[in-house]
Motif scaffolding. Structure first.
Motif, mmCIF file in Angstrom:
data_model
loop_
_atom_site.group_PDB
_atom_site.id
_atom_site.type_symbol
_atom_site.label_atom_id
_atom_site.label_comp_id
_atom_site.label_asym_id
_atom_site.label_seq_id
_atom_site.Cartn_x
_atom_site.Cartn_y
_atom_site.Cartn_z
ATOM 1 N N ASN A 43 0.829 -1.209 0.000
ATOM 2 C CA ASN A 43 0.000 0.000 0.000
ATOM 3 C C ASN A 43 0.863 1.258 0.000
ATOM 4 O O ASN A 43 0.581 2.234 -0.716
ATOM 5 C CB ASN A 43 -0.925 -0.019 1.220
ATOM 6 N N SER A 44 1.933 1.247 0.783
ATOM 7 C CA SER A 44 2.843 2.396 0.824
ATOM 8 C C SER A 44 3.524 2.598 -0.522
ATOM 9 O O SER A 44 3.692 3.738 -0.985
ATOM 10 C CB SER A 44 3.898 2.193 1.920
ATOM 11 N N TYR A 45 3.914 1.503 -1.146
ATOM 12 C CA TYR A 45 4.540 1.589 -2.466
ATOM 13 C C TYR A 45 3.570 2.181 -3.485
ATOM 14 O O TYR A 45 3.931 3.049 -4.292
ATOM 15 C CB TYR A 45 4.994 0.198 -2.909
ATOM 16 N N ALA A 46 2.325 1.717 -3.465
ATOM 17 C CA ALA A 46 1.333 2.217 -4.405
ATOM 18 C C ALA A 46 1.117 3.715 -4.238
ATOM 19 O O ALA A 46 1.017 4.466 -5.218
ATOM 20 C CB ALA A 46 0.009 1.468 -4.224
ATOM 21 N N ASN A 47 1.060 4.166 -2.991
ATOM 22 C CA ASN A 47 0.868 5.600 -2.754
ATOM 23 C C ASN A 47 2.116 6.405 -3.109
ATOM 24 O O ASN A 47 2.017 7.528 -3.617
ATOM 25 C CB ASN A 47 0.457 5.829 -1.297
ATOM 26 N N ALA A 48 3.295 5.830 -2.867
ATOM 27 C CA ALA A 48 4.529 6.510 -3.266
ATOM 28 C C ALA A 48 4.616 6.624 -4.784
ATOM 29 O O ALA A 48 5.098 7.625 -5.319
ATOM 30 C CB ALA A 48 5.740 5.758 -2.725
#
Length: 241
Positions: A43-48
């Motif tokens: 999820n963090s990767y997708a938002n980054a």
């Protein structure tokens, strides 16, 4: 289940009711430490990725990609979940994600990061359904039992002649909403394999610089929103051994 059981004890004058989880309840609680770690990293990767596309901030994307790669270690052996802190799903993607197309100066850097991290995304998509399988089976059992328990409580309330029809109707609506909510979360968990398959396909299209980049980006954004819903479902999940 604990709340419903103890509440029924209380309204039936059983003096053994408790206002907290029993030791047996606590032993039966399962969360998913490794699964949550991977979902959080994904999820963090997708938002980054979204932020990098909008602002060209590739350092944060690279860091998120590194965390994601690290998190995949040991996922396949995480079929028996253990306790861990649970995260909230992050916000939805904006339509501006189209900025990742090769028309801005940061696109090549972003594309390289996406290519590097794609094998890890593919690994997650392949392994996560099996890692969630025990949770899904356990929560289905609990939801079924919870529905039965809610029905028993309603039946007890109806047997009390002091309860008005309006009282009973209100209690029914509350119980119905609670049970419907539990089944909604269960359905999200049971549909999770499809989410990961779509995520893998959408990310692969980005990594391979598909001819229709904007369509691939939109597919990825849509699946990212589904992922946020799945994280919410796992956050709420509690399964028995």
């Amino acid at each position: 289940m604990s709340q419903e059981r103890e509440g029924l004890f209380y309204i039936t004058d059983n003096e053994q009711f408790s206002l907290s989880l029993t030791d047996d309840d606590k032993r039966d609680l399962l969360t998913a430490s490794k699964q949550i770690e991977v979902l959080e990293a994904l999820n963090s990767y997708a938002n980054a990725l979204s932020q990098a596309a909008d602002k060209g901030v590739t350092a944060e994307l690279a860091s998120a990609a590194s965390t994601l790669a690290t998190s995949t270690s040991g996922l396949v052996s995480a079929a028996s979940p253990t306790s861990a802190a649970i995260i909230e799903p992050a916000g939805k993607f904006a339509g501006d994600l189209a900025g990742i197309a090769l028309k801005n100066q940061y696109a090549l850097k972003i594309r390289q990061i996406v290519r590097n991290v794609d094998p890890f995304v593919q690994r997650i998509a392949e392994q996560m359904p099996a890692a969630l399988a025990e949770i899904i089976d356990g929560t289905r059992h609990q939801v079924e039992n919870y529905q039965v328990s809610r029905g028993l409580t309603l039946a007890e309330l109806r047997s009390d002649r002091r309860s008005t029809r309006l009282d009973l109707y209100r209690e029914y609506l509350l119980a119905r909403a609670d049970v419907d909510g539990a089944w909604t979360l269960q359905t999200a968990l049971e549909n999770s394999a499809g989410i990961f398959a779509k995520l893998a396909a959408a990310h692969k299209a980005l990594a391979e610089n598909a001819p229709n980049s904007e369509a691939a980006i939109q597919d990825f954004a849509t699946v990212a929103n589904d992922l946020a819903a799945l994280i919410k479902a796992v956050r709420e999940a509690r399964a028995s051994k």
